[in-house]
Enzyme design. Structure first.
Site, PDB file in Angstrom:
ATOM      1  N   ASN A   1       4.781  -1.686  -0.687  1.00 11.85           N
ATOM      2  CA  ASN A   1       5.753  -0.841  -0.029  1.00 11.85           C
ATOM      3  C   ASN A   1       7.056  -0.860  -0.828  1.00 11.85           C
ATOM      4  O   ASN A   1       7.568  -1.924  -1.159  1.00 11.85           O
ATOM      5  CB  ASN A   1       5.965  -1.349   1.408  1.00 11.85           C
ATOM      6  CG  ASN A   1       6.790  -0.409   2.226  1.00 11.85           C
ATOM      7  OD1 ASN A   1       7.960  -0.225   1.958  1.00 11.85           O
ATOM      8  ND2 ASN A   1       6.179   0.180   3.237  1.00 11.85           N
TER       9      ASN A   1
ATOM     10  N   HIS B   1       4.695   4.106   0.586  1.00 11.61           N
ATOM     11  CA  HIS B   1       4.009   3.045   1.315  1.00 11.61           C
ATOM     12  C   HIS B   1       3.094   2.335   0.317  1.00 11.61           C
ATOM     13  O   HIS B   1       2.787   2.874  -0.750  1.00 11.61           O
ATOM     14  CB  HIS B   1       3.188   3.626   2.456  1.00 11.61           C
ATOM     15  CG  HIS B   1       4.005   4.210   3.543  1.00 11.61           C
ATOM     16  ND1 HIS B   1       3.454   4.625   4.723  1.00 11.61           N
ATOM     17  CD2 HIS B   1       5.342   4.449   3.663  1.00 11.61           C
ATOM     18  CE1 HIS B   1       4.397   5.102   5.515  1.00 11.61           C
ATOM     19  NE2 HIS B   1       5.553   5.000   4.882  1.00 11.61           N
TER      20      HIS B   1
ATOM     21  N   GLU C   1      -0.088   1.816   0.271  1.00  8.80           N
ATOM     22  CA  GLU C   1      -1.312   2.554  -0.019  1.00  8.80           C
ATOM     23  C   GLU C   1      -1.039   3.723  -0.967  1.00  8.80           C
ATOM     24  O   GLU C   1      -1.789   3.952  -1.914  1.00  8.80           O
ATOM     25  CB  GLU C   1      -1.940   3.081   1.280  1.00  8.80           C
ATOM     26  CG  GLU C   1      -2.278   2.008   2.277  1.00  8.80           C
ATOM     27  CD  GLU C   1      -1.157   1.660   3.256  1.00  8.80           C
ATOM     28  OE1 GLU C   1      -1.447   1.035   4.285  1.00  8.80           O
ATOM     29  OE2 GLU C   1       0.022   2.004   2.989  1.00  8.80           O
TER      30      GLU C   1
ATOM     31  N   SER D   1      -2.667  -1.766   8.911  1.00  4.79           N
ATOM     32  CA  SER D   1      -3.368  -0.527   9.241  1.00  4.79           C
ATOM     33  C   SER D   1      -2.600   0.687   8.697  1.00  4.79           C
ATOM     34  O   SER D   1      -1.402   0.817   8.940  1.00  4.79           O
ATOM     35  CB  SER D   1      -3.502  -0.443  10.765  1.00  4.79           C
ATOM     36  OG  SER D   1      -4.277   0.658  11.146  1.00  4.79           O
TER      37      SER D   1
ATOM     38  N   CYS E   1      -0.827   7.900   4.814  1.00  4.88           N
ATOM     39  CA  CYS E   1      -1.687   7.157   3.891  1.00  4.88           C
ATOM     40  C   CYS E   1      -3.160   7.433   4.176  1.00  4.88           C
ATOM     41  O   CYS E   1      -3.965   7.561   3.259  1.00  4.88           O
ATOM     42  CB  CYS E   1      -1.385   5.666   3.983  1.00  4.88           C
ATOM     43  SG  CYS E   1       0.305   5.279   3.452  1.00  4.88           S
TER      44      CYS E   1
END
Length: 156
Positions: free
Chosen positions: A42, A53, A55, A80, A85
């Site tokens: 992040n 983010h 991901e 999660s 994402c």
């Protein structure tokens, strides 16, 4: 060797890197054929970004892959994944997502599953503890991030 555990360890290293940089401790790695092809963490705070983010950072750092390469990938993430994402996972046809934990914040896992993405949740307490410690010590930062995306979800 449990490869999911190994690769989650690597995602956790990315989360710790983000924390060391003054950011939100969420990390990710993208794996193809049991090899890490990219890493990300992040960078919202560090880069004053609205989209980096963990991901998204990992997917970006992989460069442009072809369809078959993306299909062979698993994305490991400590938390999660949010709808943005998850959308990127679906857009690039990543077939599997392994999540460190989803108790503190539930992302768009149903969206992934409805789009034929295999979702595995490890319930890794290290991911939960790292994230909870950050949010407890930096509640104003996390609350501000949630407000920016219009998300009233609270950390449990």
């Amino acid at each position: 060797m449990n490869s999911d555990a190994y690769f989650m360890d690597e995602a956790l290293k990315e989360a710790e890197k983000s924390l060391a940089e003054g950011g939100i401790p969420i990390g990710a790695v993208l794996v193809k054929d049991d090899e890490i092809i990219s890493r990300g963490h992040n960078r919202l705070i560090q880069n004053e970004s609205v989209v980096l983010h963990a991901e998204m950072d990992a997917i970006e750092n992989a460069g442009r892959l072809n369809y078959e390469d993306y299909r062979k990938c698993t994305l490991y993430t400590t938390l999660s994944p949010c709808p943005m994402c998850s959308g990127a996972v679906i857009l690039y046809n990543i077939s599997r997502v392994v999540i460190g934990e989803n108790k503190t914040l539930m992302g768009a896992e149903n969206f992934l599953q409805c789009n034929d993405v295999e979702v595995v949740v490890l319930d890794d307490m290290r991911c939960r503890d790292l994230f909870l410690k950050f949010t407890c010590n930096n509640s104003e930062i996390w609350d501000d991030e949630l407000k920016k995306v219009g998300n009233s979800t609270e950390v449990k």
